[in-house]
Design an enzyme around this catalytic site. Structure first.
Site, PDB file in Angstrom:
ATOM      1  N   LYS A   1       0.786  -1.237   0.000  1.00 24.27           N
ATOM      2  CA  LYS A   1       0.000   0.000   0.000  1.00 24.27           C
ATOM      3  C   LYS A   1       0.821   1.292   0.000  1.00 24.27           C
ATOM      4  O   LYS A   1       0.288   2.365  -0.315  1.00 24.27           O
ATOM      5  CB  LYS A   1      -0.914   0.036   1.237  1.00 24.27           C
TER       6      LYS A   1
ATOM      7  N   TYR B   1      -7.072  -4.955  -1.257  1.00 23.15           N
ATOM      8  CA  TYR B   1      -5.783  -5.136  -1.939  1.00 23.15           C
ATOM      9  C   TYR B   1      -5.754  -4.375  -3.259  1.00 23.15           C
ATOM     10  O   TYR B   1      -4.753  -3.735  -3.601  1.00 23.15           O
ATOM     11  CB  TYR B   1      -5.513  -6.629  -2.177  1.00 23.15           C
TER      12      TYR B   1
HETATM   13  P1  RFL Z   1      10.101   8.203  -0.653  1.00 25.57           P
HETATM   14  O1  RFL Z   1      10.111   7.264  -1.803  1.00 25.57           O
HETATM   15  O2  RFL Z   1      10.788   7.793   0.593  1.00 25.57           O
HETATM   16  O3  RFL Z   1      10.741   9.552  -1.192  1.00 25.57           O
HETATM   17  C1  RFL Z   1      11.107  10.597  -0.316  1.00 25.57           C
HETATM   18  C2  RFL Z   1      12.219  11.377  -0.960  1.00 25.57           C
HETATM   19  O4  RFL Z   1      12.589  12.461  -0.105  1.00 25.57           O
HETATM   20  C3  RFL Z   1      13.991  12.536  -0.080  1.00 25.57           C
HETATM   21  N1  RFL Z   1      14.423  13.241   1.143  1.00 25.57           N
HETATM   22  C4  RFL Z   1      14.844  14.508   1.155  1.00 25.57           C
HETATM   23  N2  RFL Z   1      14.939  15.428   0.185  1.00 25.57           N
HETATM   24  C5  RFL Z   1      15.433  16.642   0.524  1.00 25.57           C
HETATM   25  N3  RFL Z   1      15.828  16.959   1.795  1.00 25.57           N
HETATM   26  C6  RFL Z   1      15.741  16.060   2.796  1.00 25.57           C
HETATM   27  N4  RFL Z   1      16.160  16.368   4.030  1.00 25.57           N
HETATM   28  C7  RFL Z   1      15.218  14.779   2.496  1.00 25.57           C
HETATM   29  N5  RFL Z   1      14.992  13.658   3.228  1.00 25.57           N
HETATM   30  C8  RFL Z   1      14.503  12.739   2.396  1.00 25.57           C
HETATM   31  C9  RFL Z   1      14.456  11.107  -0.134  1.00 25.57           C
HETATM   32  O5  RFL Z   1      15.807  10.986  -0.587  1.00 25.57           O
HETATM   33  C10 RFL Z   1      13.471  10.524  -1.141  1.00 25.57           C
HETATM   34  O6  RFL Z   1      13.927  10.594  -2.470  1.00 25.57           O
HETATM   35  O7  RFL Z   1       8.616   8.650  -0.248  1.00 25.57           O
HETATM   36  P2  RFL Z   1       7.302   8.838  -1.147  1.00 25.57           P
HETATM   37  O8  RFL Z   1       7.613   9.634  -2.382  1.00 25.57           O
HETATM   38  O9  RFL Z   1       6.265   9.284  -0.202  1.00 25.57           O
HETATM   39  O10 RFL Z   1       6.955   7.373  -1.682  1.00 25.57           O
HETATM   40  C11 RFL Z   1       6.585   6.360  -0.773  1.00 25.57           C
HETATM   41  C12 RFL Z   1       7.058   4.993  -1.284  1.00 25.57           C
HETATM   42  O11 RFL Z   1       8.408   5.073  -1.658  1.00 25.57           O
HETATM   43  C13 RFL Z   1       6.871   3.888  -0.232  1.00 25.57           C
HETATM   44  O12 RFL Z   1       5.647   4.054   0.446  1.00 25.57           O
HETATM   45  C14 RFL Z   1       6.874   2.470  -0.862  1.00 25.57           C
HETATM   46  O13 RFL Z   1       8.136   2.158  -1.379  1.00 25.57           O
HETATM   47  C15 RFL Z   1       6.489   1.417   0.171  1.00 25.57           C
HETATM   48  N6  RFL Z   1       6.547   0.045  -0.340  1.00 25.57           N
HETATM   49  C16 RFL Z   1       5.542  -0.477  -1.146  1.00 25.57           C
HETATM   50  N7  RFL Z   1       4.505   0.302  -1.527  1.00 25.57           N
HETATM   51  C17 RFL Z   1       3.541  -0.187  -2.364  1.00 25.57           C
HETATM   52  O14 RFL Z   1       2.610   0.559  -2.697  1.00 25.57           O
HETATM   53  N8  RFL Z   1       3.579  -1.473  -2.863  1.00 25.57           N
HETATM   54  C18 RFL Z   1       4.582  -2.319  -2.524  1.00 25.57           C
HETATM   55  O15 RFL Z   1       4.601  -3.441  -3.043  1.00 25.57           O
HETATM   56  C19 RFL Z   1       5.608  -1.844  -1.611  1.00 25.57           C
HETATM   57  N9  RFL Z   1       6.612  -2.638  -1.251  1.00 25.57           N
HETATM   58  C20 RFL Z   1       7.616  -0.790   0.012  1.00 25.57           C
HETATM   59  C21 RFL Z   1       7.615  -2.138  -0.462  1.00 25.57           C
HETATM   60  C22 RFL Z   1       8.670  -0.330   0.788  1.00 25.57           C
HETATM   61  C23 RFL Z   1       9.705  -1.175   1.116  1.00 25.57           C
HETATM   62  N10 RFL Z   1      10.770  -0.617   1.895  1.00 25.57           N
HETATM   63  C24 RFL Z   1      12.126  -0.834   1.642  1.00 25.57           C
HETATM   64  C25 RFL Z   1      10.489   0.449   2.843  1.00 25.57           C
HETATM   65  C26 RFL Z   1       8.636  -2.999  -0.135  1.00 25.57           C
HETATM   66  C27 RFL Z   1       9.673  -2.543   0.681  1.00 25.57           C
HETATM   67  C28 RFL Z   1      10.736  -3.529   1.046  1.00 25.57           C
HETATM   68  C1  PHB Z   2       7.422  -6.313  -4.132  1.00 30.41           C
HETATM   69  O1  PHB Z   2       8.456  -5.716  -3.783  1.00 30.41           O
HETATM   70  O2  PHB Z   2       7.333  -6.849  -5.245  1.00 30.41           O
HETATM   71  C2  PHB Z   2       6.293  -6.401  -3.193  1.00 30.41           C
HETATM   72  C3  PHB Z   2       6.428  -5.955  -1.881  1.00 30.41           C
HETATM   73  C4  PHB Z   2       5.355  -6.053  -1.011  1.00 30.41           C
HETATM   74  C5  PHB Z   2       4.169  -6.605  -1.453  1.00 30.41           C
HETATM   75  C6  PHB Z   2       4.022  -7.030  -2.756  1.00 30.41           C
HETATM   76  C7  PHB Z   2       5.093  -6.930  -3.627  1.00 30.41           C
HETATM   77  O3  PHB Z   2       3.123  -6.730  -0.593  1.00 30.41           O
END
Ligand code: RFL
Ligand code: PHB
Length: 388
Positions: free
Chosen positions: A295, A383
């Site tokens: 999400k 989902y």
């Molecule tokens: P981001 O992507 O963290 O981007 C924030 C940006 O701000 C920058 N920043 C700064 N810039 C200037 N000055 C500062 N002081 C700053 N501090 C930080 C950072 O460098 C960065 O570029 O947040 P945004 O844009 O809100 O996006 C959110 C998403 O990235 C995040 O929610 C998702 O990746 C979460 N997530 C997943 N979401 C899904 O919808 N579907 C998925 O399947 C899913 N799988 C995941 C995920 C996150 C994961 N991790 C590692 C946290 C799986 C994983 C493993």
């Molecule tokens: C993915 O990284 O592909 C991913 C992560 C979390 C999910 C589904 C897919 O729930």
């Protein structure tokens, strides 16, 4: 410098907001702390709700996604060597898109470049000033301090950024749940083990089989919070994954060297309100979900949907209803995704303090999913994404 909206953070939320505003004739500057290559190398989300797909389409960003992404009609929930198919298409006529966040970010940077959007990378020491009413932002680039005057600040700077910290303690309320485990993720240049994602509940802990394309797979294992990547050889990872997924999937699994391996902690977090005067919080800056519900990125996109419409109405029609209600509108959707992600996490993981009672509840819940169309429909509806 002067702009209408100063956007802090060049992740998916910040770039998409900047792009949609630009197409509506609203000027913005994006300030990103990291280099572009760093931002583009982060491996994160993989699953897009159809609302996210539509939002990207409407912003003119969907071309490569439709060409290279994979439309999925369902997912599998596995437990006790059985797999329950949650058939989104049959249950609700809905689908999701498997297209990596890395690719979404790539498309966003390309689109920003093509329109001449201003994205300033490697901006150090970004600081918010003049809030709540007379905002400006300072930062340091190449050793020189710069100042941007603006009408609004959009804090799209993720969980660790400065924007949320700019709200006074007397106004900011936070809600948090930290889970007692993390996810060890591996990216490997191997074909996916199955056509659809497999979420596996197992006595040894949760496992997830996901993918990016026909040649690139993404797998995750639940691991203790204190575990380290160095403790996991590729062989140990594959052996453990095989133990946790159904036998027929394990027999099909093609293993290979990992091209990325990392551990992420799991948490649920919400900050309220999402607006304070001229400052908005967007995406991970305001909320974090455990990845089990896929999400996080989708919520960032729905926040951008609400905020972009609100700012367009403000500039185009002098209508501030959207701006004034941004926080409550966004939070209503956020809390439902927080709930679903917490529920999926609770359903599928082993908790260190789980009692036999808790395990029976979990097994009962999975059994209910297997035998109730209503239960599968609830999972599918959440989902694939609630409406904006
Ligand atoms: P981001 O992507 O963290 O981007 C924030 C940006 O701000 C920058 N920043 C700064 N810039 C200037 N000055 C500062 N002081 C700053 N501090 C930080 C950072 O460098 C960065 O570029 O947040 P945004 O844009 O809100 O996006 C959110 C998403 O990235 C995040 O929610 C998702 O990746 C979460 N997530 C997943 N979401 C899904 O919808 N579907 C998925 O399947 C899913 N799988 C995941 C995920 C996150 C994961 N991790 C590692 C946290 C799986 C994983 C493993
Ligand atoms: C993915 O990284 O592909 C991913 C992560 C979390 C999910 C589904 C897919 O729930």
């Amino acid at each position: 410098m002067r702009t209408q909206v100063c956007i802090i953070g060049g992740g998916p939320a910040g770039l998409l907001l900047s792009h949609i505003l630009h197409r509506a004739g609203i000027d913005s500057i994006v300030l990103e702390q990291r280099s572009r290559s760093y931002v583009l190398s982060r491996i994160r989300a993989g699953v897009l709700e159809w609302g996210t797909v539509t939002e990207l389409d409407q912003a003119g960003l969907g071309e490569r996604m439709h060409r290279e992404g994979f439309v999925h009609d369902g997912v599998l929930i596995a437990a006790r060597n059985r797999a329950i198919r949650i058939d989104f298409k049959a249950l609700l006529g809905k689908q999701v898109m498997v297209y990596g966040q890395t690719e979404v970010t790539h498309d966003l940077y390309d689109a920003r470049d093509a329109m001449g959007g201003r994205v300033i990378d490697e901006a150090d020491g970004v600081t918010l000033h003049g809030l709540p009413d007379r905002p400006f932002v300072t930062y340091v680039k190449n050793g020189t301090e710069e100042r941007i005057d603006c009408d609004w600040i959009a804090g799209c700077d993720g969980f660790h950024g400065p924007s949320r910290q700019a709200l006074p303690k007397s106004i900011l309320k936070t809600f948090e749940k930290v889970y007692p485990f993390g996810w060890l993720g591996v990216l490997s240049e191997t074909p996916p083990v199955a056509d659809e994602l497999i979420y596996a509940n197992h006595d040894r802990g949760f496992a997830l089989c996901s993918m990016r394309n026909e040649h690139l797979s993404r797998y995750y294992l639940q691991v203790p919070l204190e575990d380290r990547v160095e403790n996991w050889s590729d062989k140990a990872f594959w052996d453990e994954l095989k133990r946790r997924i159904p036998h027929d999937a394990a027999a099909n699994l093609v293993t290979g060297p990992s091209v990325e391996k990392s551990i992420a902690p799991l948490r649920s977090f919400v900050a309220e309100p999402m607006r304070w005067g001229k400052l908005f919080l967007v995406g991970d800056a305001a909320h974090i979900v455990p990845p089990t519900g896929a999400k996080g990125l989708n919520l960032a996109v729905s926040d951008v949907h609400y905020l972009s419409r609100a700012l367009i109405a403000h500039y185009r029609d002098g209508d501030d209803h959207g701006v004034d209600h941004y926080s409550e509108t966004a939070l209503a959707r956020v809390w439902k995704a927080i709930r679903f992600s917490w529920w999926m996490t609770t359903l599928l993981h082993r908790f260190p303090d789980q009692t036999e009672f808790d395990q029976h509840i979990q097994a009962g819940e999975i059994d209910y999913l297997e035998h109730s169309v209503a239960a599968r429909t609830v999972l599918a509806e959440n989902y694939t994404g609630l409406p904006f």
